[in-house]
Design an enzyme around this catalytic site. Structure first.
Site, short mmCIF file in Angstrom:
data_model
loop_
_atom_site.label_atom_id
_atom_site.label_comp_id
_atom_site.label_asym_id
_atom_site.label_seq_id
_atom_site.Cartn_x
_atom_site.Cartn_y
_atom_site.Cartn_z
N SER A 407 -35.77 59.14 -26.58
CA SER A 407 -35.67 59.67 -27.84
C SER A 407 -34.92 59.00 -28.77
O SER A 407 -35.23 59.13 -30.08
CB SER A 407 -34.97 61.01 -27.69
OG SER A 407 -35.81 61.92 -26.80
N HIS A 428 -43.04 57.18 -27.24
CA HIS A 428 -42.06 58.44 -27.22
C HIS A 428 -43.02 59.62 -27.18
O HIS A 428 -43.59 59.78 -28.14
CB HIS A 428 -41.36 58.58 -28.48
CG HIS A 428 -40.56 59.47 -28.75
ND1 HIS A 428 -40.31 60.14 -29.86
CD2 HIS A 428 -39.60 60.50 -27.64
CE1 HIS A 428 -39.32 61.24 -29.70
NE2 HIS A 428 -38.92 61.23 -28.48
N GLU A 440 -45.13 58.55 -30.44
CA GLU A 440 -44.48 57.60 -31.47
C GLU A 440 -44.68 56.36 -30.57
O GLU A 440 -44.13 56.57 -29.74
CB GLU A 440 -43.28 57.90 -31.73
CG GLU A 440 -42.94 59.27 -32.86
CD GLU A 440 -41.67 59.59 -33.40
OE1 GLU A 440 -40.83 59.49 -32.55
OE2 GLU A 440 -41.52 59.89 -34.41
N ASN A 478 -37.74 62.91 -34.88
CA ASN A 478 -36.19 63.13 -34.70
C ASN A 478 -35.32 62.68 -35.63
O ASN A 478 -34.21 63.65 -36.11
CB ASN A 478 -35.91 62.67 -33.41
CG ASN A 478 -36.41 63.57 -32.11
OD1 ASN A 478 -37.08 64.47 -32.42
ND2 ASN A 478 -36.39 62.95 -31.07
P1 NAD Z 1 -34.72 65.25 -17.06
O1 NAD Z 1 -33.47 65.33 -17.11
O2 NAD Z 1 -35.83 66.47 -17.20
O3 NAD Z 1 -35.59 64.24 -16.24
C1 NAD Z 1 -35.04 62.93 -15.96
C2 NAD Z 1 -35.31 62.57 -14.79
O4 NAD Z 1 -35.05 61.21 -14.49
C3 NAD Z 1 -34.64 63.25 -13.55
O5 NAD Z 1 -35.64 64.17 -12.69
C4 NAD Z 1 -33.98 62.42 -12.63
O6 NAD Z 1 -33.81 62.66 -11.43
C5 NAD Z 1 -34.62 61.18 -12.85
N1 NAD Z 1 -33.98 59.93 -12.77
C6 NAD Z 1 -32.55 59.67 -13.04
N2 NAD Z 1 -32.26 58.51 -12.68
C7 NAD Z 1 -33.46 58.17 -11.95
C8 NAD Z 1 -33.54 56.45 -11.47
N3 NAD Z 1 -32.86 55.62 -11.41
N4 NAD Z 1 -34.72 56.28 -11.22
C9 NAD Z 1 -35.82 57.38 -11.10
N5 NAD Z 1 -35.68 58.57 -11.62
C10 NAD Z 1 -34.25 58.93 -12.21
O7 NAD Z 1 -34.94 64.55 -18.70
P2 NAD Z 1 -36.28 64.72 -19.67
O8 NAD Z 1 -36.02 65.72 -20.66
O9 NAD Z 1 -37.32 64.36 -19.00
O10 NAD Z 1 -36.03 63.29 -20.49
C11 NAD Z 1 -36.38 62.03 -20.21
C12 NAD Z 1 -36.38 61.13 -21.15
O11 NAD Z 1 -37.33 61.43 -22.08
C13 NAD Z 1 -35.14 60.79 -21.97
O12 NAD Z 1 -34.96 59.86 -22.40
C14 NAD Z 1 -35.43 61.90 -23.28
O13 NAD Z 1 -34.54 61.56 -24.29
C15 NAD Z 1 -36.57 61.57 -23.58
N6 NAD Z 1 -37.60 62.67 -23.98
C16 NAD Z 1 -37.13 64.00 -23.78
C17 NAD Z 1 -37.83 65.07 -24.75
C18 NAD Z 1 -37.68 66.53 -24.30
O14 NAD Z 1 -38.08 67.39 -25.12
N7 NAD Z 1 -36.87 66.69 -23.23
C19 NAD Z 1 -38.90 64.82 -25.54
C20 NAD Z 1 -38.99 63.33 -25.83
C21 NAD Z 1 -38.32 62.31 -25.03
#
Ligand code: NAD
Ligand code: T1G
Length: 654
Positions: A407, A428, A440, A478
């Site tokens: 993000s 994104h 994005e 964002n």
């Molecule tokens: P989350 O915490 O729900 O999920 C992250 C996952 O990554 C976890 O299940 C974890 O076990 C896994 N993980 C951690 N280290 C790892 C590794 N070495 N290998 C494989 N898996 C691993 O997080 P999220 O909300 O899904 O966000 C993930 C990414 O997406 C972040 O960069 C976030 O900024 C981005 N994002 C989030 C949103 C949102 O609304 N949540 C929206 C757009 C982008």
């Protein structure tokens, strides 16, 4: 210039062919050509006429590029009246998508046939319009009032077989459409089938209360839009008086919609979405890499939804998690999402099973050795992302595209840890990733043109709307959300309550007010990010004092049952006096004078915050064009399409 409409006799059948790429839109030359052909046919030896189209689809509608300019004759309703008045029976032969004026053209014919893969629809409502060439009059006469209102107010196309079931299509043609339609026309001529004009058919029996019932339903569903209500009125007048009076009402209300700011906004978004898919300076024929196998790293909130987006579009997906337990949880989220879609009737059991079967889980990065694309979606932790990209650089084959769903992190810094920065890009997605359409596409300084072109093409294949962004904190959406949120925080301290701010924005047209959005996303996300910043980097304490106090009280939003609001078991937001008290104390502590704030001021300041940041994003070249910013906010942040997007709205406000 030759006409886009040709006419030739095949024995006793007159064949009228429209050839106006890309979608056979009813431009003035097409309308003139159709009128000339139908007129000529009245005097020749033809016993029946077939209207069909060359290229990928039957007529897909009026030519939207002509809207807003003086309408040139023959006007579409006049043309369709001439087709219907033909003494020779007219057969429309449909393939692809017969939409809007295209389907109205088919309705003015006396018979309609289609290939099974064809779709028919009246999507004008999606442009803030209503069918303006007899669609509100002929559809009810063929399919009944209820089916007509469903088709027109949803704007959703239906399959040919469904159209046949409700009387809009008479025959499904197997094999070659042209041959089949001409053969059927011959049969109709041979059996002296009547010239069957739908305008002369009575409207099938209906419950007189149906119109008010629909008005009540639409008032809820399409809050503040004028087209839905007008559609009901057009159908009602035509069904309760005469075809002619219905047509007059349709013309009157169609012009009112056409002239409305709502339609101008929705038409702007229609074209802006398509323009956004074009990258300035990128040759249209830039080669695209073949993408068949996709790897997703991280099966959390985003990773699961991203995996589904690809699997639903037919890609093989390998989902990587840290360990078996996390993988099981991630696959569990996916299974629950599919079960939910089946329960809601969005997906058939077999389709869901097919999509689910395309997603394999693994905890071993080696299983990514032959994927064509990886999308990383692990915690928002820059060091972790860099570690993962180093591992991907060692593991993935040459030419694989390495994308991050981050993000906020710097895509160039992530690319720099690999030996292939040209293959690194940002993709994104927006939560929930299998539903939200916005993507994005973050172009790194070193991202290769063919990588960018491949991802832009891929976006459409997985049903996303892509917008290119440069690298900056928060990209486009964002980044604009930040001043928007800070302005909302400031107004809380100045005296507007959370529900006043949210209700004002939702009444204006936003899908969700800012405080409800922050409660949904989780106040702890911003709180955690701020812990890593110095006071100087955090900015004005007024912009985050209240959310910090809430998080420190354990109020993190919906996920903890309370944030700016408290939430009941159905996650309904309930204003909480404890929050009002907390805000008053914070305001006093920060020396903010409290006063009454009007809804107008709330809307004005919040929209201005979006627009001012959007202007900076344009000036810095982060976004290619202002309409791209409109697409981001309409498809990613619930900005009302009927207002055209923040930049369009501001330009029209002057
Ligand atoms: P989350 O915490 O729900 O999920 C992250 C996952 O990554 C976890 O299940 C974890 O076990 C896994 N993980 C951690 N280290 C790892 C590794 N070495 N290998 C494989 N898996 C691993 O997080 P999220 O909300 O899904 O966000 C993930 C990414 O997406 C972040 O960069 C976030 O900024 C981005 N994002 C989030 C949103 C949102 O609304 N949540 C929206 C757009 C982008
Ligand atoms: N007029 C002009 N151009 C159109 C067009 C239209 N109706 N529809 C599409 N295009 C262009 C589009 O801009 C793009 O151009 C190219 O065609 C390919 O489109 C009186 C008043 C038909 C399902 O609302 O839904 O009839 O970018 O990228 O994904 O009652 O286009 O290549 O230069 O979308 O395969 C009603 C709108 C009009 C249908 C094809 N009809 N179109 O989708 O291709 S109002 C619609 C679509 C009306 C009457 C009323 C889709 C599609 P470029 P595309 P696609």
């Amino acid at each position: 210039m030759s006409s886009p409409v040709s006419y030739e006799l095949e024995g006793n059948i007159g064949v009228i062919t429209v050839d106006n790429p890309p979608v056979n839109a009813l431009s003035q030359p097409v309308r003139q050509g159709l009128l000339d052909a139908v007129t000529a046919a009245q005097a020749d030896g033809s016993e029946a006429l077939v209207i069909l189209c060359a290229g990928r689809t039957f007529i897909a509608g009026a030519d939207i590029t002509e809207f807003g300019k003086p309408l040139k004759s023959p006007w579409l309703p006049e043309l369709l009246a001439a087709i219907e008045a033909s003494e020779k029976r007219v057969i429309a032969a449909i393939h692809g998508t017969a939409l809007g004026g295209g389907f109205e053209t088919a309705l003015s014919a006396h018979y309609r046939c289609a290939v099974a893969t064809a779709k028919i629809g009246l999507p004008e409502i999606k442009l803030g319009l209503l069918p303006g060439a007899g669609g509100t009059q002929r559809t009810p006469r063929l399919a009944g009032v209820q089916a007509a209102l469903e088709l027109i107010t949803s704007g959703t196309p239906i399959a040919a077989e469904e159209g046949q079931a409700i009387g809009l299509i008479d025959r499904i043609i197997e094999g070659d459409l042209r041959e089949g339609a001409i053969a059927w026309a011959r049969d109709l001529a041979a059996s002296d089938a009547p010239v069957r004009r739908s305008s002369e058919q009575p409207v099938p029996e209906f419950d007189p209360g149906i119109f008010d019932a629909w008005r009540a339903e639409l008032a809820k569903r399409a809050r503040g839009q004028i087209a839905p209500e007008h559609i009901v009125t057009c159908v009602e007048v035509g069904a309760t008086t005469s075809f002619a009076e219905g047509m007059a009402k349709e013309r009157e209300l169609f012009m009112e919609c056409m002239d409305s700011p709502q339609s101008a906004g929705m038409r702007h978004i229609f074209f802006a979405e398509r323009t956004a898919a074009k990258v300035e300076g990128l040759a249209k024929d830039t080669p695209q890499r073949t993408i068949a196998k996709v790897g997703i790293i991280g099966g959390g909130t985003m990773g699961g939804g991203i995996a589904m987006s690809f699997a639903n579009a037919g890609f093989d997906v390998t989902l990587i998690e840290v360990d078996d337990e996390a993988l099981k949880r991630g696959l569990g989220i996916i299974e629950r999402n599919y079960a939910g879609s089946v329960k809601r009737g969005k997906l058939s059991e077999s389709d869901a099973a097919g999509h689910r079967a395309r997603i394999a889980g693994s905890t071993d990065y080696a299983s990514l050795a032959d994927v064509d694309l990886v999308v990383e979606a692990v915690f928002e932790d820059p060091e972790l992302k860099k570690t993962i990209f180093k591992k991907l650089d060692d593991t993935c084959k040459t030419g694989a595209i390495l994308a991050t769903n981050t993000s906020y992190q710097d895509v160039d810094a992530i690319a720099a840890v690999t030996g292939r920065p040209q293959d690194v890009i940002g993709m994104h997605f927006f939560s929930p990733a299998h539903i939200m359409k916005l993507l994005e596409v973050v172009r790194g300084a070193k991202t290769a043109d063919d990588v960018l072109s491949t991802v832009m093409g891929l976006a459409k294949k997985i049903g996303k709307v892509p917008v290119v962004s440069g690298v900056c904190y928060g990209f486009i959406g964002n980044r604009m959300l930040k001043p928007y949120g800070e302005t909302a925080q400031l107004m809380l301290l100045e005296g507007a309550s959370p529900e006043q701010i949210d209700n004002a924005m939702e009444a204006w047209g936003m899908a969700m007010g800012p405080l409800r959005v922050f409660d949904l996303a989780g106040l702890d996300v911003g709180y955690k990010a701020r812990q890593a910043l110095s006071d100087a980097e955090k900015g004005d304490p007024k912009s985050y004092r209240v959310p910090d106090l809430l998080v420190e009280l354990g109020r993190m939003g919906q996920k903890s049952g309370a944030g700016f609001y408290s939430y009941d078991e159905n996650r309904r937001a309930i204003p909480d006096p404890a929050v009002d008290k907390l805000i008053e104390i914070a305001a006093e502590d920060l020396g903010v004078e409290r006063r009454t704030i009007t809804d107008e001021e709330i809307v004005d300041r919040l929209i201005s915050a979006l627009v001012n940041e959007g202007r900076k994003i344009l000036d810095e070249g982060i976004a290619q064009r202002s309409s791209d910013i409109d697409v981001v906010y309409v498809y990613g942040y619930g900005f009302p399409a009927s207002r055209g997007g923040p930049m369009f709205y501001a330009d029209n406000k002057g």
